[in-house]
Design a protein around this motif. Sequence first.
Motif, PDB file in Angstrom:
ATOM      1  N   GLU A   1       0.827  -1.210   0.000  1.00  0.00           N
ATOM      2  CA  GLU A   1       0.000   0.000   0.000  1.00  0.00           C
ATOM      3  C   GLU A   1       0.861   1.260   0.000  1.00  0.00           C
ATOM      4  N   GLN A   2       1.968   1.234   0.749  1.00  0.00           N
ATOM      5  CA  GLN A   2       2.847   2.400   0.761  1.00  0.00           C
ATOM      6  C   GLN A   2       3.501   2.600  -0.595  1.00  0.00           C
ATOM      7  N   SER A   3       3.820   1.519  -1.277  1.00  0.00           N
ATOM      8  CA  SER A   3       4.376   1.627  -2.619  1.00  0.00           C
ATOM      9  C   SER A   3       3.384   2.299  -3.563  1.00  0.00           C
ATOM     10  N   VAL A   4       2.121   1.907  -3.484  1.00  0.00           N
ATOM     11  CA  VAL A   4       1.084   2.512  -4.329  1.00  0.00           C
ATOM     12  C   VAL A   4       0.904   3.988  -3.989  1.00  0.00           C
ATOM     13  N   LEU A   5       0.815   4.306  -2.706  1.00  0.00           N
ATOM     14  CA  LEU A   5       0.606   5.702  -2.299  1.00  0.00           C
ATOM     15  C   LEU A   5       1.796   6.579  -2.677  1.00  0.00           C
ATOM     16  N   THR A   6       3.000   6.043  -2.575  1.00  0.00           N
ATOM     17  CA  THR A   6       4.180   6.826  -2.957  1.00  0.00           C
ATOM     18  C   THR A   6       4.187   7.106  -4.455  1.00  0.00           C
ATOM     19  N   MET A   7       3.794   6.122  -5.254  1.00  0.00           N
ATOM     20  CA  MET A   7       3.718   6.358  -6.695  1.00  0.00           C
ATOM     21  C   MET A   7       2.652   7.391  -7.043  1.00  0.00           C
ATOM     22  N   VAL A   8       1.570   7.411  -6.258  1.00  0.00           N
ATOM     23  CA  VAL A   8       0.549   8.455  -6.449  1.00  0.00           C
ATOM     24  C   VAL A   8       1.129   9.835  -6.141  1.00  0.00           C
ATOM     25  N   LEU A   9       1.902   9.939  -5.063  1.00  0.00           N
ATOM     26  CA  LEU A   9       2.523  11.222  -4.706  1.00  0.00           C
ATOM     27  C   LEU A   9       3.524  11.659  -5.776  1.00  0.00           C
TER      28      LEU A   9
END
Length: 309
Positions: free
Chosen positions: A106-114
């Motif tokens: 989930e953190q990987s996905v959120l970081t890519m969104v940022l």
Amino acid sequence: MIKSKGLLSLVWIVSVVAVIGCTAVVVLTSRDIDKSVRRGFDQSHSNIYKLFILSLSISDLLVGVYTIFICIKAIEMEGSYSSMDMEWRASTTCSILGALFVIGSEQSVLTMVLITMYRLQAVMRPFSTPNIKRAIIAIAISWMVSIMFGFIPLFPFAEDYFLNSISFDDIKIFKTKVNQTDRKRLINWLRLMDNGSVQYDVDTSTEWGKLRGLISQINPSIPIRPLHEFGFYSTHTVCLPTLFPHQEDKSCMYSFALLLINFMAFLFMLVSYIALYRNRNTERRLPTNWLTHPPDKQRSESLSLFRPS
């Protein structure tokens, strides 16, 4: 656990490469950030992207650690997994590994969104000043959200939603494995035993806690404890979260929220990169004299030809 030796070998190779690569990125990026901090850490896009890369590499490292532990357990239980299946899936180790996987992914996905958001801002508003404090706050919030999604299913107060079933050993008065559907009926039946002559002193905040307390008082001289407890990370042999539970499970909305967040993140990144691609193609089609003669300036010059001198 992982029956195919070829698949297990492939997972080993990918996991080791991922851990080594992510560790190298974490170390090198941390050194670059440390040097930038000593020089003052100016408000630049490059420094913000360094923070994003550090966050992304740490999240990917967590997923790599998860897969390595799964491979180790697969080797330990090779040839005897069928006899250890329930014990493994109900273990604390499996639950922690599942939470680790959710946090990392989930953190990987959120970081890519940022990263996508800041890339959009840099392209669409090239003269805007980057704000490194906002980037740090955004990364901190994303980590808090990821940790929350990973560990909420493990909290005792949430067991009514995420604890799917409990198995008891050597109980002949009811079936040894109790799921969420049977839980309420069993609690009511135990309370009606002996026509209410037995008073059960149960003071718990969850339905599963009430069931444990009532069963323990069936015969106080012989304590009966749950043998295995199967939660949100106990569905799969590799401790993945239960993303597609049965409709009657209370964790259904939680799983739907996880899937929805990832789907919305995918849509956002897809639309954003399409917009970036179209913006780049538009710039390529601009006339060569556009930079020195913008459209407004060209229009004013052409109109001046019709003005009286």
